[in-house]
Write a protein that holds these residues in place. Structure first.
Motif, PDB file in Angstrom:
ATOM      1  N   LEU A 220     -23.689 -36.052  13.216  1.00  0.00           N
ATOM      2  CA  LEU A 220     -25.046 -35.539  13.011  1.00  0.00           C
ATOM      3  C   LEU A 220     -25.996 -36.677  12.628  1.00  0.00           C
ATOM      4  O   LEU A 220     -27.099 -36.793  13.173  1.00  0.00           O
ATOM      5  CB  LEU A 220     -25.046 -34.477  11.916  1.00  0.00           C
TER       6      LEU A 220
ATOM      7  N   TYR B 128     -30.072 -33.405   8.596  1.00  0.00           N
ATOM      8  CA  TYR B 128     -29.406 -32.112   8.614  1.00  0.00           C
ATOM      9  C   TYR B 128     -28.977 -31.700   7.210  1.00  0.00           C
ATOM     10  O   TYR B 128     -28.772 -32.536   6.334  1.00  0.00           O
ATOM     11  CB  TYR B 128     -28.167 -32.168   9.519  1.00  0.00           C
TER      12      TYR B 128
ATOM     13  N   TRP C 124     -25.103 -27.892   9.265  1.00  0.00           N
ATOM     14  CA  TRP C 124     -23.696 -27.765   9.628  1.00  0.00           C
ATOM     15  C   TRP C 124     -23.007 -26.892   8.591  1.00  0.00           C
ATOM     16  O   TRP C 124     -23.377 -26.896   7.416  1.00  0.00           O
ATOM     17  CB  TRP C 124     -23.056 -29.153   9.644  1.00  0.00           C
TER      18      TRP C 124
ATOM     19  N   TYR D 232     -31.317 -22.646  13.167  1.00  0.00           N
ATOM     20  CA  TYR D 232     -31.046 -23.975  12.645  1.00  0.00           C
ATOM     21  C   TYR D 232     -29.556 -24.331  12.662  1.00  0.00           C
ATOM     22  O   TYR D 232     -29.183 -25.472  12.373  1.00  0.00           O
ATOM     23  CB  TYR D 232     -31.557 -24.105  11.205  1.00  0.00           C
TER      24      TYR D 232
ATOM     25  N   LYS E  79     -26.252 -25.684  13.739  1.00  0.00           N
ATOM     26  CA  LYS E  79     -25.923 -26.698  14.744  1.00  0.00           C
ATOM     27  C   LYS E  79     -24.438 -26.904  14.948  1.00  0.00           C
ATOM     28  O   LYS E  79     -24.033 -27.638  15.856  1.00  0.00           O
ATOM     29  CB  LYS E  79     -26.565 -28.036  14.353  1.00  0.00           C
TER      30      LYS E  79
END
Length: 305
Positions: A109, A116, A223, A264, A266
């Protein structure tokens, strides 16, 4: 329509042997999920594997972490696959493996150049470093490494430390009853919710605050780290470090549904389920079915919040 894929990450490098001469069985989870039909049941057709290095019990003298060099190298390989997926707007579901795969996922990421958040569901908070560890295993240090705390061999791969800012991390579910262990994360900037706090404050309130934080701070997404030992030991005993209590499947679902449904969201990793501790496959099968049911609405484009 959101696109999903599965990345198999069968690394057990972050754990010590539970029995002399027997390597941790978490590396077999991707194979177990293939047998239960997780990808098929969730509606995910794209599956790749990132083979892990051979397991050893070696402790790196420089960092004090078991298999540190191998974990760093594997994290880079996994990070490349995660970055490629995210940059193509594909949501990876990464099947571990032990919690050290969080290093590669968050590195991936961070490698995108964007910011993130991280929602870490774990029966242990994993915010610790070698001098506090009784195992030297990176699995028990994974959250600290992702947040930049610990030896640079793992925390500063590609000079990208930290992979996630502490203030953008929610640590959710710890129930290890040790004041010193808990104080480490309390002293950080991480938003910390032990099991008692979850029950007191309410799941909806906590997940809503997390999603508000992601939006308010202008993050590019988040995440989810899902260690299965966050579940009650009675319904998920196939883990290396069991503790009494934990979330019920109802609480687990109530936590994850708004996260997976969010625009949002991911990606997510699943760790620590050891199929060798489940000889009749009933706990693995039940978890696979529930995970597929959780993912299926999002995979089919039925969630859009």
């Amino acid at each position: 329509m959101r696109h999903f894929m599965i990345i198999e990450a069968p690394s057990n490098l972050g754990l010590k042997e539970l029995q002399p001469g027997v390597e941790p069985g978490v590396r077999l989870l991707p194979e177990a999920f293939r047998k239960t039909g997780l990808a098929r049941d969730a509606g995910i057709s794209h599956v790749i594997s990132v083979p892990a290095p051979a397991y050893t019990m070696d402790i790196d003298p420089e960092s004090g972490v078991r298999n540190a060099d191998a974990i760093a190298a594997y994290s880079e390989k996994l990070a490349d696959r995660v970055r490629e997926a995210v940059e193509k707007d594909i949501i990876p579901i990464v099947i571990g493996g032990d919690c050290s795969i969080l290093v590669g996922n968050t590195l991936g990421l961070r490698s995108t150049g964007k910011r993130y958040g991280l929602f870490a569901m774990d029966g242990h908070h994993d915010y610790m470093w070698p001098e506090y560890s009784g195992t030297a295993g990176a699995a028990g240090m994974a959250l600290a490494i992702a947040a930049g705390a610990g030896h640079e061999k793992l925390t500063d791969i590609r000079q990208l430390r930290p992979y996630v800012q502490e203030e953008h991390i929610y640590a959710y579910g710890n129930r290890e009853p040790d004041d010193t262990y808990e104080q480490l994360i309390i002293n950080s900037r991480i938003h910390y919710f032990g099991l008692a706090a979850i029950r007191k404050q309410g799941i909806k309130a906590i997940t809503s605050r997390f999603l508000t934080m992601v939006d308010r701070d202008g993050l590019d997404g988040f995440w989810v780290h899902l260690d299965v030992d966050v579940l009650d030991n009675d319904i998920m005993p196939c883990v290396d470090s069991p503790e009494p209590g934990g979330l019920s499947y109802r609480e687990w679902q109530e936590t994850l549904e708004p996260l997976v449904a969010s625009r949002y969201f991911k990606g997510m990793n699943i760790t620590i389920l050891d199929p060798t501790m489940d000889p009749d496959n009933r706990y693995t099968r039940t978890f696979s079915e529930r995970l597929a049911a959780l993912l299926r609405p999002a995979v089919k484009g039925l969630s859009s919040t």
